[in-house]
Design a protein around this motif. Structure first.
Motif, short mmCIF file in Angstrom:
data_model
loop_
_atom_site.label_atom_id
_atom_site.label_comp_id
_atom_site.label_asym_id
_atom_site.label_seq_id
_atom_site.Cartn_x
_atom_site.Cartn_y
_atom_site.Cartn_z
N ASP A 227 -13.28 -28.70 120.69
CA ASP A 227 -13.34 -27.89 119.48
C ASP A 227 -12.89 -28.75 118.31
O ASP A 227 -11.71 -29.11 118.22
N HIS B 125 -11.78 -29.54 114.55
CA HIS B 125 -10.89 -28.71 113.74
C HIS B 125 -11.59 -28.04 112.56
O HIS B 125 -11.23 -26.92 112.17
N GLY B 126 -12.53 -28.74 111.97
CA GLY B 126 -13.28 -28.10 110.89
C GLY B 126 -12.51 -27.87 109.61
O GLY B 126 -12.96 -27.15 108.73
N SER B 127 -11.36 -28.48 109.46
CA SER B 127 -10.56 -28.29 108.25
C SER B 127 -11.02 -29.24 107.15
O SER B 127 -11.79 -30.17 107.42
N SER C 251 -10.27 -32.65 108.34
CA SER C 251 -11.04 -33.06 109.51
C SER C 251 -12.52 -32.79 109.27
O SER C 251 -13.16 -32.01 109.98
N ASP D 161 -5.69 -26.43 121.90
CA ASP D 161 -6.00 -25.04 122.21
C ASP D 161 -7.29 -24.91 123.01
O ASP D 161 -7.95 -25.90 123.33
N ASP E 214 -4.01 -21.08 115.23
CA ASP E 214 -4.99 -22.07 114.80
C ASP E 214 -4.38 -23.46 114.59
O ASP E 214 -5.06 -24.35 114.08
N GLU E 215 -3.12 -23.66 114.92
CA GLU E 215 -2.52 -24.99 114.85
C GLU E 215 -2.54 -25.58 116.26
O GLU E 215 -2.23 -24.87 117.23
N THR E 216 -2.89 -26.85 116.37
CA THR E 216 -3.10 -27.41 117.70
C THR E 216 -2.83 -28.90 117.71
O THR E 216 -3.11 -29.60 116.73
N PRO E 217 -2.31 -29.44 118.83
CA PRO E 217 -2.33 -30.90 119.02
C PRO E 217 -3.77 -31.38 119.05
O PRO E 217 -4.71 -30.61 119.29
N SER E 218 -3.95 -32.68 118.82
CA SER E 218 -5.29 -33.18 118.57
C SER E 218 -5.50 -34.58 119.12
O SER E 218 -4.56 -35.37 119.24
N TYR F 148 -13.73 -18.09 121.92
CA TYR F 148 -14.09 -17.10 122.92
C TYR F 148 -12.93 -16.16 123.22
O TYR F 148 -13.06 -14.94 123.13
#
Lengths: 239, 292
Positions: free
Chosen positions: B46, B48-50, B53, B164, B189-193, B225
């Motif tokens: 996924d 991040h789309g920010s 990013s 996530d 919506d915060e996640t390691p990357s 999902y």
């Protein structure tokens, strides 16, 4: 739902649901708001924005917009404590009088944003603080309480500053991001514009947040906020 | 007991992304690409789309291709090795290998396509000088994504996750569990990357010996999902339901169904990109079918 061959396709899993988007108005009802029609303008602006919020909800069916209102003057109290679907939200006029317990208002919001009260799948909350003056209580303590909450940190925090006496420094601290300034409303028309922007454009942006990288050191909200409304060059300064 | 494995998977663009004209930031890949046989691997990511990013669709694509290939290659090399060796080596090597290759390929992409003025302006407008500075220190931020990877061979299952998303294991009786521990840093919506330094340390690893009770399904999905479901229990119910769908409708039909189901799910519920991959162990399902 049917597949192209006409056979029904069962949707796996249990109950499905849109993501809740909690929108909280934090509104100054101190005595100074009674001057020059400010409280009347605020009441009108929020009432007029409700249909637009409903339009946003209709256009973004993946978010369930839930509205609450906390007001503050000598103390702070919930005007609307129950998170109310925007379709059912009705505005009841506020009255002005007293001092400016902004810190207490933030503490009350902090309690509602506790992780035990918020679903993990919620969208970032929107907190809209509107004030025309300086806090008369422990503002920093209230803000600390809010920012201790993970949902307080994740929230998109917007501030509208009414008139020349508003404490922009406090409002900027509340916002917490130097790239976004308090929106200044020096007349009723600008207040209407800012209220509408917060309640529609900002809300719309939050319905589709991006992910943010934990530990990246980038503290901006993971929501793309469009440009803020600009005052008319010859607009009157009423407040 | 001889058994085999097949993978199916679908990725749909989020309804909210479609409204904005944004591309799908999710990705899925499998090896072998035909999606059948052993050993087999499946990867989902996924992006991040920010605003920072802004190339995460590219990052997600690189993640799944590298992760699926690395996992499959690892399983081929170690398919005759004892389980404990496979487990330790997988935990020790795979996250490092995946993140190393990813960083290399991202840098190569960046070298061939430097950031444009418009892209950098977008970062500055949203995040100011600080965000630009962070990007300058770590250009990989522009490509950030999560990673979920599953590998299956005769003797065991290897699972990896960074960030996530959801990885479920379903028994032949339909009992569904999360085989990996949660990551406390995943919140709202915060996640390691993949894009962070030492990202390999942020992987969660799982290992499952296949003996008498192999799982029937392993599902990997991006958080678009699970965000469609009202509760954890509602989401976990997808496990036995997919198992039943495969038993009654057949795997090819279920893969067709997924296009419609996931499109409906994003349209009505989460609005996010949704990617779902399923590994199913064929003999286990047949064994389940034989039970009264």
């Amino acid at each position: 739902m049917s597949s192209p061959d006409g056979n029904p396709i069962p949707m796996p899993g249990g109950q499905m649901s849109t993501r809740p988007l909690h929108f909280i108005w934090i509104l100054d009802c101190s005595g100074s708001m009674a001057a020059n029609g400010k409280i009347e303008a605020l009441n009108n602006a929020i009432r007029e924005a409700i249909p637009n919020m409903r339009d946003v909800a209709d256009d973004h069916p993946n978010a369930q917009i839930l509205v609450r209102v906390v007001k503050f003057s000598d103390t702070a109290e919930w005007q609307v404590r129950q998170a109310t679907p925007v379709e059912d939200f009705r505005w009841v006029d506020l009255a002005a009088g007293g001092v400016t317990a902004m810190g207490k208002a933030l503490k009350m919001v902090a309690e509602e944003l506790d992780v035990s009260r918020m679903p993990q799948r919620a969208l970032p909350p929107v907190l809209a603080l509107v004030s025309d003056g300086q806090p008369t209580d422990e503002f920093d303590a209230g803000l600390r309480e809010l920012m201790k909450q993970p949902w307080g940190k994740k929230a998109v925090r917007i501030a509208i500053s009414i008139g020349v006496d508003a404490d922009d420094e406090c409002l900027q601290k509340f916002i917490g991001h130097s790239e976004l300034k308090p929106l200044r409303a020096n007349n009723p028309e600008m207040l209407v514009k800012h209220i509408r922007w917060v309640s529609t454009v900002v809300t719309q942006s939050v319905t589709a947040p991006a992910s943010s990288v934990a530990g990246s050191g980038i503290k901006t909200p993971n929501v793309v906020l469009p440009n803020t409304p600009v005052d008319e060059p010859d607009a009157a300064t009423v407040w | 007991m001889p058994w085999t494995c097949r993978t199916i998977g679908v990725s749909v663009t989020g309804a909210s992304h479609q409204r904005r004209g944004s591309p799908n930031q999710d990705a899925l890949a499998r090896r072998p690409e035909a999606g059948e046989g052993l050993p087999i691997s499946l990867a989902v990511a996924d992006g991040h789309g920010s605003p920072t990013s802004f190339r995460s669709d590219v990052g997600a694509r690189l993640t799944v291709e590298i992760a699926a290939e690395s996992m499959h290659g690892f399983l081929l090399r170690f398919q005759q090795s004892p389980g404990l060796l496979v487990k330790r080596t997988a935990e020790d090597r795979l996250p490092r290998e995946i993140t190393r290759q990813w960083a290399e390929q991202v840098r190569a992409h960046l070298a061939s396509q430097p950031f444009t003025e418009a892209e950098l302006k977008g970062v500055e407008v949203h995040g100011g000088g600080r965000a630009l500075s962070r990007l300058s220190e770590n250009p990989l931020l522009a490509y950030g994504s999560t990673a979920l990877v599953a590998g299956v061979m005769d003797s065991c299952i290897v699972l990896l996750q960074l960030g996530d998303g959801d990885l479920l294991m379903v028994s032949s009786k339909g009992e569904t569990m999360r085989p990996l521990p949660p990551d406390e840093r995943v919140f709202a919506d915060e996640t390691p990357s993949m894009c962070l330094p030492d990202a390999w340390r942020d992987f969660r690893c799982g290992f499952h010996l296949i003996s008498e009770e192999p799982p029937a399904l392993i599902t990997l999905s991006t958080d678009g999902y699970s965000n469609c479901y009202a509760s954890e229990a509602d989401f976990l119910k997808t496990g036995p339901d997919f198992l039943q769908m495969i038993r009654t409708r057949g795997v090819e039909q279920v893969e067709q169904d997924l296009h419609h189901l996931l499109a409906e799910a994003t349209r009505k519920y989460s609005g996010d990109d949704i990617t779902l991959g399923i590994l199913w162990l064929q003999d286990s399902i047949e064994a389940g079918q034989a039970e009264p």
